[in-house]
Design a protein around this motif. Structure first.
Motif, PDB file in Angstrom:
ATOM      1  N   ASN A   1      -8.018  11.002   5.101  1.00 55.39           N
ATOM      2  CA  ASN A   1      -8.323  12.309   5.696  1.00 55.39           C
ATOM      3  C   ASN A   1      -8.497  13.324   4.572  1.00 55.39           C
ATOM      4  OD1 ASN A   1      -5.644  13.214   4.969  1.00 55.39           O
ATOM      5  ND2 ASN A   1      -4.887  12.028   6.701  1.00 55.39           N
ATOM      6  N   MET A   2      -8.476  14.609   4.930  1.00 53.62           N
ATOM      7  CA  MET A   2      -8.741  15.679   3.955  1.00 53.62           C
ATOM      8  C   MET A   2      -7.869  15.604   2.699  1.00 53.62           C
ATOM      9  SD  MET A   2     -10.995  18.059   4.992  1.00 53.62           S
ATOM     10  CE  MET A   2     -10.559  19.784   4.867  1.00 53.62           C
ATOM     11  N   ARG A   3      -6.601  15.240   2.910  1.00 56.82           N
ATOM     12  CA  ARG A   3      -5.672  15.302   1.777  1.00 56.82           C
ATOM     13  C   ARG A   3      -5.063  13.971   1.379  1.00 56.82           C
ATOM     14  NH1 ARG A   3      -4.138  20.313   0.119  1.00 56.82           N
ATOM     15  NH2 ARG A   3      -4.890  21.975   1.454  1.00 56.82           N
TER      16      ARG A   3
ATOM     17  N   ARG B   1       3.347  28.000 -12.487  1.00 55.92           N
ATOM     18  CA  ARG B   1       3.132  27.370 -11.182  1.00 55.92           C
ATOM     19  C   ARG B   1       2.297  28.257 -10.292  1.00 55.92           C
ATOM     20  NH1 ARG B   1       7.256  23.771  -9.658  1.00 55.92           N
ATOM     21  NH2 ARG B   1       8.765  23.460 -11.322  1.00 55.92           N
ATOM     22  N   ALA B   2       1.525  27.634  -9.408  1.00 59.05           N
ATOM     23  CA  ALA B   2       0.788  28.401  -8.399  1.00 59.05           C
ATOM     24  C   ALA B   2       0.371  27.460  -7.289  1.00 59.05           C
ATOM     25  CB  ALA B   2      -0.439  29.048  -9.012  1.00 59.05           C
ATOM     26  N   VAL B   3       0.019  28.044  -6.159  1.00 62.45           N
ATOM     27  CA  VAL B   3      -0.586  27.275  -5.074  1.00 62.45           C
ATOM     28  C   VAL B   3      -2.037  27.720  -5.010  1.00 62.45           C
ATOM     29  CG1 VAL B   3      -0.569  26.817  -2.599  1.00 62.45           C
ATOM     30  CG2 VAL B   3       1.588  27.097  -3.826  1.00 62.45           C
ATOM     31  N   LEU B   4      -2.950  26.776  -5.178  1.00 57.07           N
ATOM     32  CA  LEU B   4      -4.378  27.100  -5.186  1.00 57.07           C
ATOM     33  C   LEU B   4      -4.998  26.521  -3.923  1.00 57.07           C
ATOM     34  CD1 LEU B   4      -5.033  26.126  -8.922  1.00 57.07           C
ATOM     35  CD2 LEU B   4      -4.699  28.435  -8.012  1.00 57.07           C
ATOM     36  N   ASP B   5      -5.325  27.420  -2.999  1.00 59.45           N
ATOM     37  CA  ASP B   5      -5.828  27.022  -1.683  1.00 59.45           C
ATOM     38  C   ASP B   5      -7.012  26.071  -1.771  1.00 59.45           C
ATOM     39  OD1 ASP B   5      -4.243  28.023   0.178  1.00 59.45           O
ATOM     40  OD2 ASP B   5      -5.521  29.744   0.728  1.00 59.45           O
ATOM     41  N   GLY B   6      -6.846  24.878  -1.246  1.00 57.42           N
ATOM     42  CA  GLY B   6      -7.977  23.951  -1.162  1.00 57.42           C
ATOM     43  C   GLY B   6      -8.108  23.009  -2.356  1.00 57.42           C
ATOM     44  N   LYS B   7      -7.278  23.201  -3.389  1.00 59.08           N
ATOM     45  CA  LYS B   7      -7.391  22.320  -4.564  1.00 59.08           C
ATOM     46  C   LYS B   7      -7.153  20.848  -4.204  1.00 59.08           C
ATOM     47  CE  LYS B   7      -4.014  21.928  -7.741  1.00 59.08           C
ATOM     48  NZ  LYS B   7      -3.645  20.564  -8.133  1.00 59.08           N
ATOM     49  N   GLY B   8      -6.125  20.611  -3.371  1.00 55.85           N
ATOM     50  CA  GLY B   8      -5.796  19.236  -3.003  1.00 55.85           C
ATOM     51  C   GLY B   8      -6.937  18.540  -2.278  1.00 55.85           C
ATOM     52  N   VAL B   9      -7.587  19.293  -1.407  1.00 57.72           N
ATOM     53  CA  VAL B   9      -8.710  18.738  -0.639  1.00 57.72           C
ATOM     54  C   VAL B   9      -9.849  18.355  -1.599  1.00 57.72           C
ATOM     55  CG1 VAL B   9     -10.447  19.288   1.122  1.00 57.72           C
ATOM     56  CG2 VAL B   9      -8.091  20.090   1.402  1.00 57.72           C
ATOM     57  N   LEU B  10     -10.119  19.226  -2.544  1.00 49.51           N
ATOM     58  CA  LEU B  10     -11.197  18.958  -3.513  1.00 49.51           C
ATOM     59  C   LEU B  10     -10.848  17.768  -4.401  1.00 49.51           C
ATOM     60  CD1 LEU B  10     -11.948  22.673  -4.338  1.00 49.51           C
ATOM     61  CD2 LEU B  10     -13.644  21.039  -3.477  1.00 49.51           C
ATOM     62  N   ASN B  11      -9.607  17.732  -4.903  1.00 50.53           N
ATOM     63  CA  ASN B  11      -9.233  16.631  -5.792  1.00 50.53           C
ATOM     64  C   ASN B  11      -9.237  15.288  -5.064  1.00 50.53           C
ATOM     65  OD1 ASN B  11      -9.062  18.287  -7.963  1.00 50.53           O
ATOM     66  ND2 ASN B  11      -6.831  18.278  -8.119  1.00 50.53           N
TER      67      ASN B  11
ATOM     68  N   THR C   1       0.842  -1.203   0.000  1.00 50.15           N
ATOM     69  CA  THR C   1       0.000   0.000   0.000  1.00 50.15           C
ATOM     70  C   THR C   1       0.875   1.249   0.000  1.00 50.15           C
ATOM     71  OG1 THR C   1      -0.140   0.197   2.424  1.00 50.15           O
ATOM     72  CG2 THR C   1      -1.815  -1.163   1.332  1.00 50.15           C
ATOM     73  N   LEU C   2       0.278   2.349  -0.436  1.00 52.33           N
ATOM     74  CA  LEU C   2       0.928   3.656  -0.393  1.00 52.33           C
ATOM     75  C   LEU C   2      -0.104   4.663   0.091  1.00 52.33           C
ATOM     76  CD1 LEU C   2       2.691   3.852  -3.907  1.00 52.33           C
ATOM     77  CD2 LEU C   2       3.805   3.402  -1.707  1.00 52.33           C
ATOM     78  N   ILE C   3       0.376   5.804   0.552  1.00 50.91           N
ATOM     79  CA  ILE C   3      -0.515   6.918   0.869  1.00 50.91           C
ATOM     80  C   ILE C   3      -0.307   7.990  -0.188  1.00 50.91           C
ATOM     81  CG2 ILE C   3      -1.016   8.759   2.526  1.00 50.91           C
ATOM     82  CD1 ILE C   3      -0.215   6.677   4.722  1.00 50.91           C
ATOM     83  N   GLN C   4      -1.400   8.401  -0.802  1.00 52.29           N
ATOM     84  CA  GLN C   4      -1.335   9.431  -1.843  1.00 52.29           C
ATOM     85  C   GLN C   4      -1.823  10.742  -1.221  1.00 52.29           C
ATOM     86  OE1 GLN C   4      -2.068   9.071  -6.403  1.00 52.29           O
ATOM     87  NE2 GLN C   4      -4.103   9.067  -5.506  1.00 52.29           N
ATOM     88  N   TYR C   5      -0.926  11.738  -1.174  1.00 57.36           N
ATOM     89  CA  TYR C   5      -1.214  13.040  -0.562  1.00 57.36           C
ATOM     90  C   TYR C   5      -1.448  14.069  -1.664  1.00 57.36           C
ATOM     91  CZ  TYR C   5      -0.401  17.354   2.079  1.00 57.36           C
ATOM     92  OH  TYR C   5      -0.530  18.611   2.632  1.00 57.36           O
ATOM     93  N   PHE C   6      -2.549  14.788  -1.595  1.00 60.26           N
ATOM     94  CA  PHE C   6      -2.899  15.778  -2.630  1.00 60.26           C
ATOM     95  C   PHE C   6      -2.458  17.165  -2.193  1.00 60.26           C
ATOM     96  CE2 PHE C   6      -5.739  13.524  -5.641  1.00 60.26           C
ATOM     97  CZ  PHE C   6      -5.854  12.315  -4.983  1.00 60.26           C
ATOM     98  N   LYS C   7      -1.528  17.744  -2.943  1.00 63.36           N
ATOM     99  CA  LYS C   7      -1.031  19.096  -2.649  1.00 63.36           C
ATOM    100  C   LYS C   7      -1.949  20.148  -3.284  1.00 63.36           C
ATOM    101  CE  LYS C   7       3.203  18.384  -4.520  1.00 63.36           C
ATOM    102  NZ  LYS C   7       4.619  18.699  -4.824  1.00 63.36           N
ATOM    103  N   ASP C   8      -1.735  21.409  -2.883  1.00 61.77           N
ATOM    104  CA  ASP C   8      -2.470  22.511  -3.507  1.00 61.77           C
ATOM    105  C   ASP C   8      -1.732  23.064  -4.724  1.00 61.77           C
ATOM    106  OD1 ASP C   8      -4.623  22.442  -1.820  1.00 61.77           O
ATOM    107  OD2 ASP C   8      -3.869  23.982  -0.456  1.00 61.77           O
ATOM    108  N   ASP C   9      -0.561  22.517  -5.015  1.00 57.30           N
ATOM    109  CA  ASP C   9       0.244  23.054  -6.115  1.00 57.30           C
ATOM    110  C   ASP C   9      -0.381  22.751  -7.464  1.00 57.30           C
ATOM    111  OD1 ASP C   9       1.766  22.408  -3.741  1.00 57.30           O
ATOM    112  OD2 ASP C   9       3.535  23.123  -4.828  1.00 57.30           O
ATOM    113  N   ALA C  10      -0.298  23.743  -8.336  1.00 58.32           N
ATOM    114  CA  ALA C  10      -0.760  23.551  -9.717  1.00 58.32           C
ATOM    115  C   ALA C  10       0.381  23.923 -10.649  1.00 58.32           C
ATOM    116  CB  ALA C  10      -1.965  24.433  -9.990  1.00 58.32           C
TER     117      ALA C  10
END
Ligand code: UDP
Length: 256
Positions: free
Chosen positions: A75-77, A40-50, A23-32
């Motif tokens: 969890n959230m991310r 490049r940008a950091v989009l607040d909350g994108k990782g949580v939504l994805n 198994t692995l844990i996949q963590y979703f960042k806010d980076d785009a």
């Protein structure tokens, strides 16, 4: 808490060692990133939504009998996934002309294609992910003929399923990108859908207005990126409501 071992860091996600073997844990960042990471940008909350949107789609694909790496959201991310050996190809499925097919072949953006088209791209950032044919894939041993057949038939099933899922909530699925992996079980190998399915790798247009609800808003500097992702989540019933166009969202069900 013990620090987890990082396995891989990509543009929008990080993979950590999972709690159990395989198994692995996949963590979703806010980076785009876009245009081969030049933008490049950091989009607040994108990782949580994805994380939530991908969970939603993968769970339904599992229920529809389409094998994929998703196990459960943590969890959230973060989500727990099966560890696979990633096939170094991006599989793009297109229903409507947009983006690179319009540029390359001169098909007007927004025109329905005669049938769904499956394309393969070689995953190589330094080469700009070039489009490749099945000849290239087998000659260079990136995947075998059976794996190519599996990827095509699974992708078309995912396409049928997602087209219905999104059209039921007033969204036109224009195109999307999938990645696949190899799952080794004893002496057998299975082709499994991997990565994520989210507005980062789909083109989603409002059925009526044609408004873009996906990463093209970022690529084309249109603004309202996370708001558009929230709208997708809201329509799918993942989020209760968007709060006045800002990034504060409340989620239905589950914790964290
Ligand atoms: N796509 C992706 N990652 C990539 C390239 C494309 O997720 O590295 C997705 C993209 O979001 C779209 C589809 O694949 O939904 C087709 O993209 P296209 O080839 O038209 O690329 P672009 O116009 O972005 O160059």
């Amino acid at each position: 808490m013990a620090r987890r071992r990082m396995i891989y860091e990509g543009k929008a996600k990080i993979l950590y060692e999972g709690p159990e073997p395989g198994t692995l844990i996949q963590y979703f960042k806010d980076d785009a990133t876009a245009h081969n990471a030049e933008k490049r940008a950091v989009l607040d909350g994108k990782g949580v939504l994805n994380n939530r949107i991908s969970e939603f789609v993968m769970t339904r694909l599992t229920a529809a009998g389409i094998p994929n790496h998703f196990i459960r959201r943590l969890n959230m991310r973060e989500q727990l996934i099966r560890k696979v050996e990633i096939i170094p190809l991006e599989v793009v499925i297109r229903n409507v002309a947009a983006g690179s097919i319009s540029r390359r072949l001169g098909v007007e953006e927004g025109n329905a294609l005669p049938r769904a088209i499956v394309e393969f791209y070689y995953k190589r950032d330094d080469l700009g992910d070039p489009i490749v044919s099945e000849e290239h894939i087998t000659a260079f041993n990136w995947a075998g003929p059976q794996e190519i057949d599996d990827m095509i038939s699974l992708s078309l099933r995912v396409n049928d399923f997602m087209t219905g899922l999104f059209s039921a909530v007033g969204i036109r699925l224009i195109d999307f990108k999938l990645e696949y992996g190899r799952l080794f079980e004893g002496d057998t190998v299975r082709t499994l859908l991997a990565d994520e399915i989210s507005p980062d790798n789909c083109r989603l247009w409002d059925l009526e207005s044609g408004e873009k609800l996906d990463k093209d808003r970022f690529r084309q500097d249109m603004g309202g990126v996370t708001q558009a992702y929230s709208e997708v989540a809201r329509r799918l019933g993942i989020i209760k409501e968007t709060s006045g166009g800002d990034n504060i969202v409340s989620f239905n069900g589950g914790q964290g």
